[in-house]
Design a protein around this motif. Structure first.
Motif, short mmCIF file in Angstrom:
data_model
loop_
_atom_site.label_atom_id
_atom_site.label_comp_id
_atom_site.label_asym_id
_atom_site.label_seq_id
_atom_site.Cartn_x
_atom_site.Cartn_y
_atom_site.Cartn_z
N LEU A 26 0.83 -1.21 0.00
CA LEU A 26 0.00 0.00 0.00
C LEU A 26 0.86 1.26 0.00
O LEU A 26 0.61 2.20 -0.76
CB LEU A 26 -0.92 0.01 1.21
N SER A 27 1.90 1.26 0.85
CA SER A 27 2.78 2.43 0.91
C SER A 27 3.54 2.61 -0.40
O SER A 27 3.84 3.74 -0.80
CB SER A 27 3.76 2.30 2.08
N GLY A 28 3.83 1.51 -1.07
CA GLY A 28 4.45 1.59 -2.39
C GLY A 28 3.54 2.27 -3.39
O GLY A 28 3.98 3.12 -4.19
N ILE A 29 2.25 1.92 -3.36
CA ILE A 29 1.28 2.57 -4.25
C ILE A 29 1.21 4.06 -3.96
O ILE A 29 1.18 4.89 -4.88
CB ILE A 29 -0.13 1.94 -4.08
N VAL A 30 1.19 4.42 -2.66
CA VAL A 30 1.14 5.83 -2.27
C VAL A 30 2.36 6.57 -2.84
O VAL A 30 2.24 7.70 -3.33
CB VAL A 30 1.09 5.98 -0.73
N GLY A 31 3.51 5.90 -2.81
CA GLY A 31 4.73 6.51 -3.37
C GLY A 31 4.59 6.80 -4.86
O GLY A 31 4.99 7.88 -5.33
N VAL A 32 4.00 5.88 -5.60
CA VAL A 32 3.82 6.06 -7.05
C VAL A 32 2.82 7.18 -7.33
O VAL A 32 3.06 8.06 -8.17
CB VAL A 32 3.35 4.75 -7.72
N VAL A 33 1.69 7.17 -6.61
CA VAL A 33 0.65 8.19 -6.83
C VAL A 33 1.19 9.57 -6.45
O VAL A 33 0.91 10.57 -7.12
CB VAL A 33 -0.63 7.86 -6.03
N ASN A 34 1.98 9.63 -5.37
CA ASN A 34 2.59 10.91 -4.99
C ASN A 34 3.51 11.44 -6.08
O ASN A 34 3.54 12.64 -6.35
CB ASN A 34 3.41 10.73 -3.70
N LYS A 35 4.25 10.53 -6.71
CA LYS A 35 5.19 10.92 -7.76
C LYS A 35 4.47 11.57 -8.95
O LYS A 35 5.01 12.46 -9.61
CB LYS A 35 5.97 9.69 -8.23
N ILE A 49 -6.14 7.50 -12.12
CA ILE A 49 -5.28 6.99 -11.05
C ILE A 49 -5.97 7.16 -9.70
O ILE A 49 -6.00 6.24 -8.87
CB ILE A 49 -3.91 7.71 -11.06
N LEU A 50 -6.54 8.35 -9.47
CA LEU A 50 -7.22 8.62 -8.20
C LEU A 50 -8.43 7.71 -8.02
O LEU A 50 -8.68 7.19 -6.93
CB LEU A 50 -7.64 10.09 -8.15
N PHE A 51 -9.18 7.51 -9.11
CA PHE A 51 -10.34 6.62 -9.04
C PHE A 51 -9.91 5.20 -8.67
O PHE A 51 -10.52 4.57 -7.80
CB PHE A 51 -11.08 6.61 -10.38
N LEU A 52 -8.88 4.69 -9.33
CA LEU A 52 -8.39 3.34 -9.04
C LEU A 52 -7.91 3.23 -7.60
O LEU A 52 -8.17 2.25 -6.91
CB LEU A 52 -7.24 2.98 -9.98
N PHE A 53 -7.19 4.27 -7.15
CA PHE A 53 -6.65 4.26 -5.79
C PHE A 53 -7.78 4.18 -4.76
O PHE A 53 -7.70 3.41 -3.80
CB PHE A 53 -5.80 5.51 -5.56
N GLN A 84 -3.72 -11.37 3.11
CA GLN A 84 -3.09 -11.98 1.94
C GLN A 84 -3.88 -11.64 0.66
O GLN A 84 -3.30 -11.23 -0.35
CB GLN A 84 -2.99 -13.50 2.11
N GLU A 85 -5.21 -11.80 0.74
CA GLU A 85 -6.04 -11.49 -0.42
C GLU A 85 -6.06 -9.99 -0.72
O GLU A 85 -6.01 -9.57 -1.87
CB GLU A 85 -7.47 -11.98 -0.18
N ILE A 86 -6.12 -9.18 0.36
CA ILE A 86 -6.14 -7.73 0.17
C ILE A 86 -4.83 -7.27 -0.47
O ILE A 86 -4.83 -6.45 -1.40
CB ILE A 86 -6.36 -7.01 1.52
N ALA A 87 -3.70 -7.79 0.03
CA ALA A 87 -2.40 -7.40 -0.50
C ALA A 87 -2.27 -7.77 -1.98
O ALA A 87 -1.73 -7.00 -2.78
CB ALA A 87 -1.28 -8.07 0.31
N ALA A 88 -2.79 -8.95 -2.35
CA ALA A 88 -2.74 -9.38 -3.75
C ALA A 88 -3.55 -8.44 -4.64
O ALA A 88 -3.11 -8.06 -5.74
CB ALA A 88 -3.26 -10.81 -3.88
N MET A 89 -4.72 -8.03 -4.15
CA MET A 89 -5.56 -7.10 -4.91
C MET A 89 -4.87 -5.75 -5.05
O MET A 89 -4.84 -5.15 -6.13
CB MET A 89 -6.92 -6.95 -4.21
N PHE A 90 -4.27 -5.26 -3.95
CA PHE A 90 -3.56 -3.99 -3.99
C PHE A 90 -2.36 -4.06 -4.94
O PHE A 90 -2.03 -3.08 -5.62
CB PHE A 90 -3.09 -3.60 -2.58
N PHE A 91 -1.68 -5.20 -4.97
CA PHE A 91 -0.53 -5.37 -5.85
C PHE A 91 -0.95 -5.26 -7.32
O PHE A 91 -0.26 -4.64 -8.14
CB PHE A 91 0.15 -6.71 -5.57
N ALA A 92 -2.09 -5.87 -7.63
CA ALA A 92 -2.61 -5.80 -9.00
C ALA A 92 -2.93 -4.35 -9.37
O ALA A 92 -2.61 -3.89 -10.48
CB ALA A 92 -3.86 -6.67 -9.13
N VAL A 93 -3.53 -3.61 -8.43
CA VAL A 93 -3.86 -2.20 -8.68
C VAL A 93 -2.57 -1.39 -8.85
O VAL A 93 -2.50 -0.48 -9.69
CB VAL A 93 -4.71 -1.63 -7.52
#
Length: 503
Positions: free
Chosen positions: A127-136, A301-305, A324-333
């Motif tokens: 999740l924090s990785g996604i936040v890093g990408v969206v912030n960028k 991007i914001l909608f997906l997030f 585990q399931e939530i992390a997999a879904m977040f990874f796909a996003v």
């Protein structure tokens, strides 16, 4: 020579000190265990697990449950409502084999805690990785500015909406660990609206904690506790719902008065000395005067997030998802957002890694908190504490019984932070005692939910240090902020329990 100002220890030091204390307790408190009952759906029989002897299989019927002193419908086991092994009343035995935890056990336990918590740690990192990408991509900064402009003059509405969202999630399906991602999302938004960092921290944690504490249909708390107590969760449901509304109003009023006090004089803020540091950390790159609009790509991007959190709530509530399931879904996003971002492969990956690296400290705290539970489990003192507790309340009058029970569940909640785990361990032992003092077993369920729920606000073995680490707030400042509210809620629930025991 100038004396240095005292600084409260970090979360890591506090948790490690608690770990040492719990390790020492395994040398003082005798090891003991209740026999456990579980249902094996493969052979359609009950399995009784006894200490130092082979498991015993018996026919899964109502008579055998009654003979064991368990007043629960046998269907609750067969249909999977009760999944965890349940403590059997009057079966507590001291363990002859020494279970005291050694220095080596203490040192190994944080490593084991990290391994045991790997699912939630991976979830937080992704999740924090996604936040890093969206912030960028600059999406968050533009979105925060837009929301700040639209909420100007009615900032408290943001607090109310967020608080109610987490309270509803808490009371319906135990929205607790799942709130972790919302801290790093809402803190910048609240800061950009002029609040100090304590306000978003409190809005999320108080909303969720009050919702979980006054659970109405939460399957991991009130429902499983009611089933384990041998009653329907509908017993006392209206009373709990009214209590939820009352305490939610109190929580919001408490936040409102704090916000008003800080607005009048910023020095009244509990976190005044770290406010500038918080703004630099969470509002890095945020320009209030910047006049930009979200591009189509940024809107996607914001909608997906945001959409992924809706999927998360649905998955947890309807499909029984865990980390585990939530992390997999977040990874796909995360992968989809990387493609949409327009960043180069190197920029996208480095942004993801940079975002994830910011919560390594959070991962260590999760492992340390789990280590405390591991030492307790291996030292086999949880059942002993429950056994002593049942002896304390046995024979008390109804009103005193309910109030002391509240304190016992709050105490046990420190050592057994899992609501479902504490429910199946304690309810078969403590609920029947309500019959002997002439009060409803629903009072015991309320004492369980309110006692353990109250400790959620402050217990280091729960979520609190994870949230504080994300927000950058020292534990002593949180205690200074929240303790007056805890006293108010404590007095209120004592009165409600006493009143209910007399009805």
């Amino acid at each position: 020579m100038k004396r240095k100002n005292y600084e409260f220890p970090t979360a890591y030091t506090v948790l490690f000190l608690i770990l040492i204390v719990v390790t020492l307790l395994t040398h003082i408190i005798p090891a003991g265990k209740y026999s456990r009952l579980s249902y094996d759906e493969n052979i359609k029989e009950f399995v009784i697990e006894k200490q130092n002897s082979e498991n015993v299989n018996i026919i899964a019927n109502q008579q055998n449950l009654s003979d064991l002193g368990i007043n629960i419908d046998v269907e609750k086991f067969m249909n999977g409502t009760i999944k965890k092994p349940m403590a059997i009343p009057n079966t507590y035995e001291k363990v002859n084999e020494k279970k005291s935890q050694t220095f080596l056990d203490l040192i190994i336990s944080p490593i084991t805690g990290l391994v045991d918590s790997i699912d939630i740690i991976i979830f937080v990192l992704i999740l924090s990785g996604i936040v890093g990408v969206v912030n960028k991509t600059g999406t968050f900064n533009i979105a925060m500015k837009t929301i700040s402009q639209k909420t100007r003059g009615k900032e408290f509405a943001l607090v109310v909406v967020a608080f109610l969202f987490f309270a509803i999630g808490g009371t319906t399906f135990g929205f607790w660990e799942e709130t972790i991602p919302f801290y790093s999302i809402l803190i910048p938004l609240f800061l950009s609206n002029g609040f100090d960092v304590m306000v978003p921290m409190a809005t999320i944690l108080l909303g969720s904690a009050i919702g979980c504490m006054f659970s109405t249909v939460n399957p991991f708390s009130t429902i499983i506790a009611s089933n384990a107590a041998g009653i329907s969760f509908n017993e006392g449901l209206k009373f709990r719902f009214i209590a939820l509304i009352i305490v939610s109003i109190i929580g919001l009023m408490y936040l409102y008065l704090y916000i008003k006090k800080v607005k009048k004089n910023p020095e009244n803020s509990v976190v005044a000395d770290i406010q500038e540091e918080s703004r630099q950390k969470f509002l890095k790159g945020f320009d209030e005067n910047q006049d930009e609009k979200l591009t189509l790509k940024q809107k996607m991007i914001l909608f997906l997030f945001l959409f992924q959190f809706g999927i998360m709530v649905w998955g947890v509530a309807s499909l029984g998802w865990w980390f585990q399931e939530i992390a997999a879904m977040f990874f796909a996003v995360a992968i989809v957002i990387m493609f949409l971002s327009g960043l180069s492969e190197k920029e996208a990956v480095n942004s993801f890694i940079s975002g994830a690296s910011e919560v390594v400290g959070v991962a260590l705290i999760i492992g340390l908190a789990r280590a405390i539970n591991i030492i307790m489990e291996n030292g086999m003192i949880s059942d002993t504490l429950l056994y002593y507790s049942s002896n304390i309340v046995s024979g008390m009058n109804g009103g005193l019984f309910s109030v002391v029970l509240l304190a016992i569940f709050a105490f046990l909640g420190i050592f057994i932070p899992s609501t479902s785990g504490l429910a199946v361990l304690s309810m078969p032992i403590l609920a029947p005692l309500a019959d002997t003092v002439g009060i409803s077993r629903s009072v015991v369920v309320d004492a369980f939910a309110w006692g353990q729920g109250m400790i959620l606000f402050i217990t280091p073995t729960g979520l609190i240090f994870v949230a504080l680490q994300i927000a950058g707030i020292p534990y002593n400042k949180w205690l200074k902020f929240v303790m007056p509210l805890i006293v108010i809620i404590c007095l209120l629930v004592i009165g409600m329990l006493f009143l209910k025991s007399l009805i």
